[in-house]
Design a protein around this motif. Sequence first.
Motif, mmCIF file in Angstrom:
data_model
loop_
_atom_site.group_PDB
_atom_site.id
_atom_site.type_symbol
_atom_site.label_atom_id
_atom_site.label_comp_id
_atom_site.label_asym_id
_atom_site.label_seq_id
_atom_site.Cartn_x
_atom_site.Cartn_y
_atom_site.Cartn_z
ATOM 1 N N LEU A 209 107.894 -43.306 51.587
ATOM 2 C CA LEU A 209 107.704 -44.620 52.190
ATOM 3 C C LEU A 209 107.930 -44.672 53.700
ATOM 4 O O LEU A 209 107.213 -45.372 54.424
ATOM 5 N N LEU A 210 108.936 -43.978 54.192
ATOM 6 C CA LEU A 210 109.358 -44.169 55.577
ATOM 7 C C LEU A 210 108.374 -43.666 56.636
ATOM 8 O O LEU A 210 108.253 -44.299 57.699
ATOM 9 N N PRO A 211 107.679 -42.542 56.426
ATOM 10 C CA PRO A 211 106.800 -42.052 57.498
ATOM 11 C C PRO A 211 105.774 -43.081 57.981
ATOM 12 O O PRO A 211 105.447 -43.118 59.171
ATOM 13 N N SER A 212 105.284 -43.926 57.092
ATOM 14 C CA SER A 212 104.285 -44.919 57.490
ATOM 15 C C SER A 212 104.911 -46.271 57.825
ATOM 16 O O SER A 212 104.192 -47.241 58.084
ATOM 17 N N ARG A 213 106.251 -46.317 57.838
ATOM 18 C CA ARG A 213 106.955 -47.582 58.123
ATOM 19 C C ARG A 213 108.048 -47.313 59.148
ATOM 20 O O ARG A 213 109.235 -47.245 58.811
ATOM 21 N N PRO A 214 107.679 -47.185 60.413
ATOM 22 C CA PRO A 214 108.641 -46.815 61.457
ATOM 23 C C PRO A 214 109.747 -47.845 61.688
ATOM 24 O O PRO A 214 110.765 -47.520 62.298
ATOM 25 N N GLY A 215 109.573 -49.051 61.180
ATOM 26 C CA GLY A 215 110.597 -50.071 61.362
ATOM 27 C C GLY A 215 111.681 -50.054 60.311
ATOM 28 O O GLY A 215 112.563 -50.919 60.306
ATOM 29 N N ALA A 263 124.296 -55.794 55.545
ATOM 30 C CA ALA A 263 123.443 -55.279 56.620
ATOM 31 C C ALA A 263 122.089 -54.794 56.114
ATOM 32 O O ALA A 263 121.181 -54.544 56.914
ATOM 33 N N MET A 264 121.925 -54.672 54.792
ATOM 34 C CA MET A 264 120.674 -54.170 54.241
ATOM 35 C C MET A 264 119.621 -55.276 54.158
ATOM 36 O O MET A 264 119.932 -56.454 54.073
ATOM 37 N N SER A 265 118.360 -54.872 54.170
ATOM 38 C CA SER A 265 117.251 -55.801 53.950
ATOM 39 C C SER A 265 116.646 -55.620 52.560
ATOM 40 O O SER A 265 115.892 -56.473 52.085
ATOM 41 N N LEU A 266 116.957 -54.501 51.924
ATOM 42 C CA LEU A 266 116.480 -54.203 50.575
ATOM 43 C C LEU A 266 117.471 -53.242 49.943
ATOM 44 O O LEU A 266 118.035 -52.393 50.631
ATOM 45 N N TYR A 267 117.683 -53.392 48.641
ATOM 46 C CA TYR A 267 118.591 -52.493 47.928
ATOM 47 C C TYR A 267 117.859 -51.879 46.741
ATOM 48 O O TYR A 267 117.124 -52.577 46.030
ATOM 49 N N ILE A 268 118.069 -50.581 46.538
ATOM 50 C CA ILE A 268 117.467 -49.884 45.396
ATOM 51 C C ILE A 268 118.568 -49.287 44.538
ATOM 52 O O ILE A 268 119.458 -48.582 45.041
ATOM 53 N N ALA A 269 118.516 -49.595 43.247
ATOM 54 C CA ALA A 269 119.453 -49.043 42.266
ATOM 55 C C ALA A 269 118.652 -48.152 41.315
ATOM 56 O O ALA A 269 118.102 -48.637 40.320
ATOM 57 N N ALA A 318 106.765 -46.395 40.389
ATOM 58 C CA ALA A 318 107.053 -47.828 40.335
ATOM 59 C C ALA A 318 108.098 -48.210 41.383
ATOM 60 O O ALA A 318 107.997 -49.271 42.014
ATOM 61 N N ILE A 319 109.101 -47.359 41.572
ATOM 62 C CA ILE A 319 110.103 -47.617 42.607
ATOM 63 C C ILE A 319 109.428 -47.680 43.970
ATOM 64 O O ILE A 319 109.680 -48.591 44.773
ATOM 65 N N VAL A 320 108.550 -46.717 44.229
ATOM 66 C CA VAL A 320 107.845 -46.663 45.512
ATOM 67 C C VAL A 320 106.977 -47.904 45.702
ATOM 68 O O VAL A 320 106.975 -48.540 46.774
ATOM 69 N N ALA A 321 106.246 -48.293 44.660
ATOM 70 C CA ALA A 321 105.344 -49.437 44.772
ATOM 71 C C ALA A 321 106.105 -50.732 45.020
ATOM 72 O O ALA A 321 105.739 -51.529 45.901
ATOM 73 N N PHE A 326 108.035 -54.942 49.190
ATOM 74 C CA PHE A 326 109.074 -55.689 49.897
ATOM 75 C C PHE A 326 109.161 -55.266 51.365
ATOM 76 O O PHE A 326 109.350 -56.104 52.251
ATOM 77 N N MET A 327 109.002 -53.992 51.615
ATOM 78 C CA MET A 327 109.100 -53.497 52.988
ATOM 79 C C MET A 327 107.943 -54.000 53.851
ATOM 80 O O MET A 327 108.094 -54.182 55.064
ATOM 81 N N ASP A 328 106.801 -54.257 53.220
ATOM 82 C CA ASP A 328 105.601 -54.643 53.972
ATOM 83 C C ASP A 328 105.402 -56.150 54.082
ATOM 84 O O ASP A 328 104.530 -56.599 54.832
ATOM 85 N N ASP A 329 106.196 -56.923 53.343
ATOM 86 C CA ASP A 329 105.968 -58.363 53.306
ATOM 87 C C ASP A 329 107.278 -59.084 53.647
ATOM 88 O O ASP A 329 108.101 -59.358 52.773
ATOM 89 N N ASP A 330 107.439 -59.416 54.913
ATOM 90 C CA ASP A 330 108.673 -60.065 55.364
ATOM 91 C C ASP A 330 108.902 -61.401 54.667
ATOM 92 O O ASP A 330 110.032 -61.736 54.296
ATOM 93 N N ALA A 331 107.832 -62.177 54.501
ATOM 94 C CA ALA A 331 107.971 -63.503 53.897
ATOM 95 C C ALA A 331 108.415 -63.398 52.443
ATOM 96 O O ALA A 331 109.330 -64.113 51.999
#
Length: 370
Positions: A209-215, A263-269, A318-321, A326-331
């Motif tokens: 996920l991260l290489p295409s999401r520099p933010g 401090a997180m914007s998303l959490y994965i368990a 499914a985790i990646v999707a 969530f990472m791509d849709d701020d709203a």
Amino acid sequence: MADRDGIATHRAATARSAAPVMAQVEVIAPHIKRRLSGVTSTVIQLVPIQARSLGITTIGPGLPDHLPKMRWWQVFSLLKRPRSGRKRIWHARRNIEMLAGLVLKSIFRAPLSLVFTSAGQRDHTRWTKFLIRRMDAVIATSSKAAAYLKVPSTVVMHGVDTDRFTPPKDKAAALKALGLDPTQNYVGCFGRVRHQKGVDLFVEAMVELLPSRPGWSAVISGRTTVQHAEFEQKLKDQAAAAGLADRILFVGEVPDITPWFGAMSLYIAPQRWEGFGLTPLEAMSSGVPVVATDVGAFSELVVEGVTGNVVAREDLPAIVACAGRFMDDDAARQVAAEAALAHARANFPLRREADGIRQVYDKVWAGRGA
């Protein structure tokens, strides 16, 4: 919360408590284990709340000194009833604690009623079943855990300290205070670093996920024991090989995990197995949406499509999707964050867990246990 980060903070910040007056104690919460665990966290968080309206004390090692704690020499006082005249309740959460209560009750004839809380989601061993059948009441921490019990039980789900786990007023400032980049969004995975906890699945998802999401960057926090050091090193090497060593951060076991959740914007368990699993609750109470595997109580904590997503165990695609959406849709992420916060506060405050346990105690005292 697993070996709970933050327990050390509670321990360091408190002073030694005096031995309790046993005539006033009606409930014993034993903790017969030195290693910190999710049970430790449960006892630490619940007992102070229970003590507001109930004579309760702990016994055993590994607990902070601010908790009411009977001394081992006071065990002899358990042979007599408290001042109220009711049988004391011995509330066990492990096999060794069930056994200790059974020995006190059956061999030393201590006037005790035995209560056991079960979080396990697996077929119990014959020994565990033997002990459970001798309890006066059994609590299950989830509907799934109750399904594995062969005796009547009451479901009382764990709660979360919603005053402690709460969104920061200024997320950028919270990130900066932790030494993180305030211009980045972070996705977290907290708990013991080992295969069972699915940390490798988290790293694999981040590598994709991260290489295409520099933010975005990722944070992994938790204790790594000696036997799992090689596992952790392989994950660090994998992150480095993907050119992400500076964006997949291994921060180790921190003194207090609370601000890291906020401090997180998303959490994965991504766990492969879990008894209950508090981290999704702690994340949601901190205003963070969650992507979790369908283990432990996660499907009973996360509201699918509202506070996050629940996916099949070990389903990396499914985790990646779900995480990617969530990472791509701020709203959408903000809407889920607000829903997660409201859900945790409305349905999982610690007070509700304490009240549920008290109702079980009252039934036992009224002679209406299991």
